[in-house]
Design a protein around this motif. Structure first.
Motif: not given
Length: 358
Positions: A349-358
């Motif tokens: 899926r296209r996201l409008k935000y950047i995922l962060k894992w830390k």
């Protein structure tokens, strides 16, 4: 395993409610496919609506949620109560999933989310001898992830060989790669009376490309072979080479391949490489091993790293989809190129935000 809510001062507990039950997802936050930001903003909230309204959670995700259930938490706390009464302060409680390490029984936990299958095995004992007893339940069981320690063998010396810290892979293989390149270059010079650096470079690159195809092929047709009609021995073999990774995807010591069995595979693959590439076989083999080392490092990083963009960011999202949604697609780890070619690519899926894992 008993866990105290009075955790380390540097680690803030992340507690949520779902269907009037309490979950401690502190340890899971950085492992969540949607990133730590997705869960962090739900701290001390009832997530029942969010869980249903957000993009559909797969059966694997719902099953994994069992691991973080708190089993003996009171409804309210006089001390340390927050707005909805779920922030425990100084209260000792159990993780449902962690507690199961002691008795191997999750049969009655979280029946409102999914029926657990962990009662079929004893998590306090070695797992390999138990796989054969799962019979026709193996395929379903192995694709339902948990977050807990896994012991494969009883004897400590066998168990030790199944755990590999990520840095062992480059430490073991890089000297071998260097030796193969030097030895191969000398063989080429001896046979052709020239150093031929371009041919050596092309041969090395050929080895890397061959590895990427082998990576895809092994993952698709060996690691994800159809185990429904398998006998007990083949089911055990499958669990040992790959099934365990889908069952305990967050085990940091089983994300890379141990050097000893890897050496056996290299020994088997070298004769056909020698037959096909002859004088350049050592250099091609060095390229193939280099591709493998890069693959293993990428695989570990996809599980425990936090890429902020680019190729690795795409592959982390891609690989998590393979783990928790599409077990029959997305077989590329270092790249999705062969998935494109063979028609097994996962569309993200296209996201409008950047995922962060830390």
């Amino acid at each position: 395993m008993e866990k105290s809510a009075a955790m380390k001062s540097t680690e803030k507990p992340l507690l949520v409610k779902y269907r009037n039950k309490l979950y401690d997802i502190t340890d899971f936050a950085h492992k969540h496919p949607g990133g730590i930001g997705t869960l962090g903003k739900l701290d001390n909230m009832d997530i029942t609506h969010h869980f249903s309204a957000m993009p559909p959670h797969s059966p694997a995700a719902k099953y994994l949620m069992k691991e973080y259930r708190v089993t003996n938490a009171p409804e309210t706390e006089q001390n340390g109560k927050v707005s909805n009464g779920i922030h425990l302060n100084g209260h000792n409680y159990h993780h449902r999933g962690k507690e199961a390490n002691n008795n191997g029984d999750l049969h009655t936990a979280l029946d409102d989310i999914d029926d657990s299958m962990e009662y079929l095995v004893d998590w306090s004992s070695a797992m390999i001898p138990q796989i054969a007893n799962l019979g026709s339940n193996y395929v379903e069981w192995v694709n339902k992830p948990v977050d807990r320690p896994l012991r494969l063998f009883g004897p400590w010396y066998l168990e030790m060989c199944t755990k590999t810290p990520w840095y062992i892979v480059p430490l073991f293989w890089i000297p071998i790669i260097i030796y193969l390149v030097i030895r191969g270059s000398k063989d080429v010079a001896l046979m052709t009376n020239e150093s031929q650096p371009l041919q050596i470079l092309l041969s090395f690159g050929t080895g890397v490309i061959v590895w990427t195809l082998l990576e895809y092929s092994l993952h698709r047709w060996v690691f994800h072979m159809d185990t429904k009609e398998m006998g007990k021995i083949f089911a055990t073999f499958h669990f040992l080479i790959h099934g365990l990774h889908h069952k305990v995807p967050f085990d940091p010591y089983r994300l890379v391949f141990p050097p000893v069995p890897a050496m056996i595979i290299v020994s088997i693959l070298y004769p056909p490489i020698r037959l096909l590439f002859q004088t350049y076989s050592f250099v091609v083999l060095a390229g193939g091993i280099s591709g493998y080392v890069i693959y293993d490092m990428i695989h570990f990083y996809l599980h425990y790293g936090s890429p902020s963009g680019g190729h690795l960011y795409f592959m982390k999202r891609y690989h998590y989809q393979h783990h928790f949604v599409h077990h029959d697609r997305g077989f590329g780890i270092s790249s999705s190129v062969w998935d494109d070619i063979f028609g097994t690519k996962i569309l993200l899926r296209r996201l409008k935000y950047i995922l962060k894992w830390k």
